[in-house]
Scaffold this motif. Sequence first.
Motif, PDB file in Angstrom:
ATOM      1  N   SER A   2       1.023  -1.167   0.027  1.00 15.98           N
ATOM      2  CA  SER A   2      -0.041   0.001   0.084  1.00 15.98           C
ATOM      3  C   SER A   2       0.961   1.281  -0.161  1.00 15.98           C
ATOM      4  CB  SER A   2      -0.731  -0.102   1.024  1.00 15.98           C
ATOM      5  OG  SER A   2      -0.175  -0.012   2.327  1.00 15.98           O
ATOM      6  N   SER A   3       2.279   1.144   0.283  1.00  8.65           N
ATOM      7  CA  SER A   3       3.196   2.156   0.303  1.00  8.65           C
ATOM      8  C   SER A   3       3.606   2.602  -1.161  1.00  8.65           C
ATOM      9  CB  SER A   3       4.172   2.220   1.379  1.00  8.65           C
ATOM     10  OG  SER A   3       5.037   1.013   0.717  1.00  8.65           O
ATOM     11  N   ASP A   4       3.414   1.921  -2.074  1.00 12.35           N
ATOM     12  CA  ASP A   4       3.706   2.096  -3.330  1.00 12.35           C
ATOM     13  C   ASP A   4       3.071   3.342  -3.843  1.00 12.35           C
ATOM     14  OD1 ASP A   4       5.232  -0.065  -3.401  1.00 12.35           O
ATOM     15  OD2 ASP A   4       4.067  -1.343  -4.652  1.00 12.35           O
ATOM     16  N   LEU A   5       3.551   4.351  -4.714  1.00 11.17           N
ATOM     17  CA  LEU A   5       2.841   5.526  -5.284  1.00 11.17           C
ATOM     18  C   LEU A   5       3.267   5.691  -6.505  1.00 11.17           C
ATOM     19  CD1 LEU A   5       0.803   7.789  -4.531  1.00 11.17           C
ATOM     20  CD2 LEU A   5       2.746   9.187  -3.753  1.00 11.17           C
ATOM     21  N   VAL A   6       2.184   5.768  -7.423  1.00 12.71           N
ATOM     22  CA  VAL A   6       2.453   6.095  -8.756  1.00 12.71           C
ATOM     23  C   VAL A   6       1.877   7.496  -8.976  1.00 12.71           C
ATOM     24  CG1 VAL A   6       2.129   5.157 -11.361  1.00 12.71           C
ATOM     25  CG2 VAL A   6       2.779   3.710  -9.407  1.00 12.71           C
ATOM     26  N   ARG A   7       2.390   8.350  -9.465  1.00 14.83           N
ATOM     27  CA  ARG A   7       1.698   9.715 -10.096  1.00 14.83           C
ATOM     28  C   ARG A   7       2.276  10.201 -11.426  1.00 14.83           C
ATOM     29  NH1 ARG A   7       3.006  14.512  -7.553  1.00 14.83           N
ATOM     30  NH2 ARG A   7       4.776  13.708  -6.932  1.00 14.83           N
ATOM     31  N   GLY A  23       8.300   4.382  -2.934  1.00 22.20           N
ATOM     32  CA  GLY A  23       7.747   3.351  -2.180  1.00 22.20           C
ATOM     33  C   GLY A  23       7.977   1.994  -2.772  1.00 22.20           C
ATOM     34  N   PHE A  24       8.860   1.863  -4.059  1.00 18.94           N
ATOM     35  CA  PHE A  24       8.921   0.798  -4.528  1.00 18.94           C
ATOM     36  C   PHE A  24      10.239   0.302  -4.032  1.00 18.94           C
ATOM     37  CE2 PHE A  24       5.996   2.369  -7.533  1.00 18.94           C
ATOM     38  CZ  PHE A  24       5.467   1.371  -8.055  1.00 18.94           C
ATOM     39  N   LYS A  49      17.021   3.274  -7.938  1.00 18.48           N
ATOM     40  CA  LYS A  49      17.719   3.407  -6.763  1.00 18.48           C
ATOM     41  C   LYS A  49      16.829   3.815  -5.576  1.00 18.48           C
ATOM     42  CE  LYS A  49      21.900   4.477  -9.219  1.00 18.48           C
ATOM     43  NZ  LYS A  49      23.162   5.142  -9.327  1.00 18.48           N
ATOM     44  N   LYS A  50      17.248   3.028  -4.483  1.00 17.92           N
ATOM     45  CA  LYS A  50      16.385   3.431  -3.211  1.00 17.92           C
ATOM     46  C   LYS A  50      14.888   3.504  -3.393  1.00 17.92           C
ATOM     47  CE  LYS A  50      20.151   5.688  -1.424  1.00 17.92           C
ATOM     48  NZ  LYS A  50      20.827   6.809  -0.656  1.00 17.92           N
ATOM     49  N   GLY A  51      14.236   2.755  -4.443  1.00 17.87           N
ATOM     50  CA  GLY A  51      12.788   2.856  -4.442  1.00 17.87           C
ATOM     51  C   GLY A  51      12.120   3.913  -4.983  1.00 17.87           C
ATOM     52  N   TYR A  52      12.824   4.835  -5.668  1.00 20.23           N
ATOM     53  CA  TYR A  52      12.344   6.096  -5.987  1.00 20.23           C
ATOM     54  C   TYR A  52      12.541   6.440  -7.615  1.00 20.23           C
ATOM     55  CZ  TYR A  52      11.452  11.133  -6.583  1.00 20.23           C
ATOM     56  OH  TYR A  52      11.231  12.089  -7.133  1.00 20.23           O
ATOM     57  N   GLY A  53      11.928   6.953  -8.172  1.00 21.79           N
ATOM     58  CA  GLY A  53      12.209   7.520  -9.721  1.00 21.79           C
ATOM     59  C   GLY A  53      11.179   8.541 -10.139  1.00 21.79           C
ATOM     60  N   ASN A  54      11.824   9.276 -10.913  1.00 17.48           N
ATOM     61  CA  ASN A  54      10.990  10.542 -11.670  1.00 17.48           C
ATOM     62  C   ASN A  54      11.522  10.342 -12.877  1.00 17.48           C
ATOM     63  OD1 ASN A  54       9.873  12.870 -12.526  1.00 17.48           O
ATOM     64  ND2 ASN A  54      10.712  13.952 -10.969  1.00 17.48           N
ATOM     65  N   LEU A  55      10.515  10.038 -13.872  1.00 14.65           N
ATOM     66  CA  LEU A  55      10.924   9.501 -15.320  1.00 14.65           C
ATOM     67  C   LEU A  55      10.067  10.483 -16.318  1.00 14.65           C
ATOM     68  CD1 LEU A  55      10.375   5.734 -14.894  1.00 14.65           C
ATOM     69  CD2 LEU A  55      12.380   6.775 -14.356  1.00 14.65           C
ATOM     70  N   GLN A  73       6.700  -4.303 -11.023  1.00 14.18           N
ATOM     71  CA  GLN A  73       7.777  -4.823 -10.162  1.00 14.18           C
ATOM     72  C   GLN A  73       7.717  -6.013  -9.681  1.00 14.18           C
ATOM     73  OE1 GLN A  73       9.329  -2.753  -6.712  1.00 14.18           O
ATOM     74  NE2 GLN A  73      11.325  -2.623  -7.763  1.00 14.18           N
ATOM     75  N   GLN A  74       8.471  -6.796 -10.096  1.00 12.15           N
ATOM     76  CA  GLN A  74       8.307  -8.546  -9.848  1.00 12.15           C
ATOM     77  C   GLN A  74       6.838  -8.981  -9.909  1.00 12.15           C
ATOM     78  OE1 GLN A  74      10.041  -7.970  -5.678  1.00 12.15           O
ATOM     79  NE2 GLN A  74      11.904  -8.453  -6.536  1.00 12.15           N
ATOM     80  N   ASP A  75       6.222  -9.306  -8.964  1.00  6.86           N
ATOM     81  CA  ASP A  75       4.654  -9.695  -8.899  1.00  6.86           C
ATOM     82  C   ASP A  75       3.705  -8.507  -8.460  1.00  6.86           C
ATOM     83  OD1 ASP A  75       5.242  -9.661  -6.354  1.00  6.86           O
ATOM     84  OD2 ASP A  75       4.320 -11.693  -5.795  1.00  6.86           O
ATOM     85  N   ARG A  76       4.053  -7.375  -8.435  1.00 10.19           N
ATOM     86  CA  ARG A  76       3.205  -6.414  -8.503  1.00 10.19           C
ATOM     87  C   ARG A  76       2.884  -5.537  -9.468  1.00 10.19           C
ATOM     88  NH1 ARG A  76       6.778  -5.290  -4.117  1.00 10.19           N
ATOM     89  NH2 ARG A  76       7.066  -3.282  -4.979  1.00 10.19           N
TER      90      ARG A  76
END
Length: 85
Positions: A2-7, A23-24, A49-55, A73-76
Motif C-alpha cells: 500500500s506504500s507504493d505510489l505512482v503519479r 515506495g518501490f 535506486k532506493k525505490g524512487y524514480g522520476n521518469l 515490479q516482480q509480482d506487483r
Amino acid sequence: RSSDLVRAYPNPTSGLFNLVLTGFAEGQVRVKVMNVYGQLIYSKEVYLKKGYGNLPIDIRGPNSGIHLLQVIQQDRIQVLKLMKE
C-alpha cells in the motif's frame, strides 16, 4: 504494498509527462502505456535506486484519449489512468 505510489503529471497530458514512483523496492521496474484497445504505446525498463524514480515519458502522437499506465515490479502491478489530449 500500500506504500507504493505512482503519479503522473501533468494529467491530462499532451503526451509528454513525468512519472513519479515512490515506495518501490530498489531494482528493476517495467513501465508500460497502453491505449483503450490494449495496444502497447510505450514500454521501458528502468532501475530504481532506493525505490524512487522520476521518469520523463514521451507518448506524443496521434493516439488521444484514455490510456492505462502500468508499473510492474516482480509480482506487483500498479495501474494509473492517463488522459492524453
